[in-house]
Motif scaffolding. Structure first.
Motif, PDB file in Angstrom:
ATOM      1  N   UNK A 178       0.731  -1.254  -0.101  1.00 14.61           N
ATOM      2  CA  UNK A 178      -0.021   0.088  -0.068  1.00 14.61           C
ATOM      3  C   UNK A 178       0.846   1.286  -0.079  1.00 14.61           C
ATOM      4  N   UNK A 179       1.939   1.126   0.747  1.00 17.87           N
ATOM      5  CA  UNK A 179       2.985   2.427   0.622  1.00 17.87           C
ATOM      6  C   UNK A 179       3.539   2.677  -0.627  1.00 17.87           C
ATOM      7  N   UNK A 180       3.672   1.661  -1.460  1.00 24.63           N
ATOM      8  CA  UNK A 180       4.171   1.731  -2.895  1.00 24.63           C
ATOM      9  C   UNK A 180       3.200   2.270  -3.789  1.00 24.63           C
ATOM     10  N   UNK A 181       1.880   2.016  -3.339  1.00 26.27           N
ATOM     11  CA  UNK A 181       0.764   2.424  -4.243  1.00 26.27           C
ATOM     12  C   UNK A 181       0.530   3.903  -3.842  1.00 26.27           C
ATOM     13  N   UNK A 182       0.699   4.304  -2.649  1.00 29.95           N
ATOM     14  CA  UNK A 182       0.493   5.732  -2.229  1.00 29.95           C
ATOM     15  C   UNK A 182       1.644   6.546  -2.961  1.00 29.95           C
ATOM     16  N   UNK A 183       2.828   6.057  -3.009  1.00 26.61           N
ATOM     17  CA  UNK A 183       3.873   6.832  -3.552  1.00 26.61           C
ATOM     18  C   UNK A 183       3.443   6.869  -4.936  1.00 26.61           C
ATOM     19  N   UNK A 184       3.064   6.041  -5.363  1.00 27.06           N
ATOM     20  CA  UNK A 184       2.717   6.062  -7.139  1.00 27.06           C
ATOM     21  C   UNK A 184       1.794   7.172  -7.387  1.00 27.06           C
ATOM     22  N   UNK A 185       0.829   7.225  -6.577  1.00 28.24           N
ATOM     23  CA  UNK A 185      -0.239   8.263  -6.531  1.00 28.24           C
ATOM     24  C   UNK A 185       0.543   9.509  -6.443  1.00 28.24           C
ATOM     25  N   UNK A 186       1.610   9.958  -5.660  1.00 30.71           N
ATOM     26  CA  UNK A 186       1.971  10.978  -5.303  1.00 30.71           C
ATOM     27  C   UNK A 186       3.033  11.237  -6.580  1.00 30.71           C
ATOM     28  N   UNK A 187       3.364  10.184  -7.243  1.00 32.95           N
ATOM     29  CA  UNK A 187       4.461  10.431  -8.366  1.00 32.95           C
ATOM     30  C   UNK A 187       3.670  10.842  -9.353  1.00 32.95           C
ATOM     31  N   UNK A 188       2.225  10.651  -9.606  1.00 33.48           N
ATOM     32  CA  UNK A 188       1.525  11.090 -10.601  1.00 33.48           C
ATOM     33  C   UNK A 188       1.181  12.553 -10.263  1.00 33.48           C
ATOM     34  N   UNK A 189       0.794  12.763  -9.131  1.00 35.43           N
ATOM     35  CA  UNK A 189       0.198  14.174  -8.889  1.00 35.43           C
ATOM     36  C   UNK A 189       0.134  14.257  -7.402  1.00 35.43           C
ATOM     37  N   UNK A 190       1.115  15.081  -6.806  1.00 35.01           N
ATOM     38  CA  UNK A 190       1.960  16.323  -7.560  1.00 35.01           C
ATOM     39  C   UNK A 190       3.045  16.145  -8.278  1.00 35.01           C
ATOM     40  N   UNK A 209      12.659  -1.634  -5.171  1.00 36.68           N
ATOM     41  CA  UNK A 209      11.300  -1.650  -5.647  1.00 36.68           C
ATOM     42  C   UNK A 209      10.751  -0.392  -6.014  1.00 36.68           C
ATOM     43  N   UNK A 210      11.049   0.595  -4.980  1.00 38.88           N
ATOM     44  CA  UNK A 210      10.687   2.015  -5.280  1.00 38.88           C
ATOM     45  C   UNK A 210      11.335   2.662  -6.565  1.00 38.88           C
ATOM     46  N   UNK A 211      12.550   2.175  -6.578  1.00 36.56           N
ATOM     47  CA  UNK A 211      13.225   2.728  -8.059  1.00 36.56           C
ATOM     48  C   UNK A 211      12.362   2.250  -9.372  1.00 36.56           C
ATOM     49  N   UNK A 212      11.910   0.904  -9.259  1.00 35.15           N
ATOM     50  CA  UNK A 212      11.218   0.695 -10.211  1.00 35.15           C
ATOM     51  C   UNK A 212       9.943   0.969 -10.460  1.00 35.15           C
TER      52      UNK A 212
END
Length: 135
Positions: free
Chosen positions: A35-47, A77-80
């Protein structure tokens, strides 16, 4: 683009994000690893994420350990998952203890040590970045 921080744990991952001016760290919450990876992905898209600061668990003497190896795998994993975002390891020694000290007076059900530790990691990074533009 924003800056986020991760306090990795085998059970929970604390997340924090900086304000748009990159002055203040805001603890955001605690998640499972996925879930943390998913949350970071959302932030990566916006903002958008420029950097993710990852708490690097060194021993008291500054050596790497088995915990450091686990965090290294998660950082990969985060880099990917976050192409283009910098992944920066940050010495997290004593951040969990500092977080516990800050939360000591709150009822146990309101304590979120992992998120506060991520906030401490991020604030240290932001402060160092302000002092030294090489960070």
């Amino acid at each position: 683009m924003r800056i986020a921080a991760v306090d990795f744990g085998t059970k929970r991952v604390g997340l924090a994000i900086a304000d748009p001016l990159r002055i203040f760290a805001q603890p955001e919450g605690t998640y499972s690893q996925d879930a943390a990876v998913q949350r970071l992905r959302k932030w990566h898209v916006d903002p958008g994420l420029e950097v993710v600061v990852v708490g690097w668990p060194l021993t008291e003497s500054g050596e790497e350990s088995a915990a450091t190896r686990r965090v290294h795998e998660y950082a990969n994993r985060l880099r990917n998952a976050l192409p283009g975002a910098g992944i920066v390891p940050w010495d997290e020694r004593w951040t969990s203890e500092e977080a516990k000290d800050r939360l000591r007076d709150l009822p146990k059900r309101k304590r979120n040590v992992d998120a506060v530790a991520a906030g401490i990691i991020l604030q240290e990074y932001l402060d160092e970045r302000e002092r030294n533009t090489d960070v």
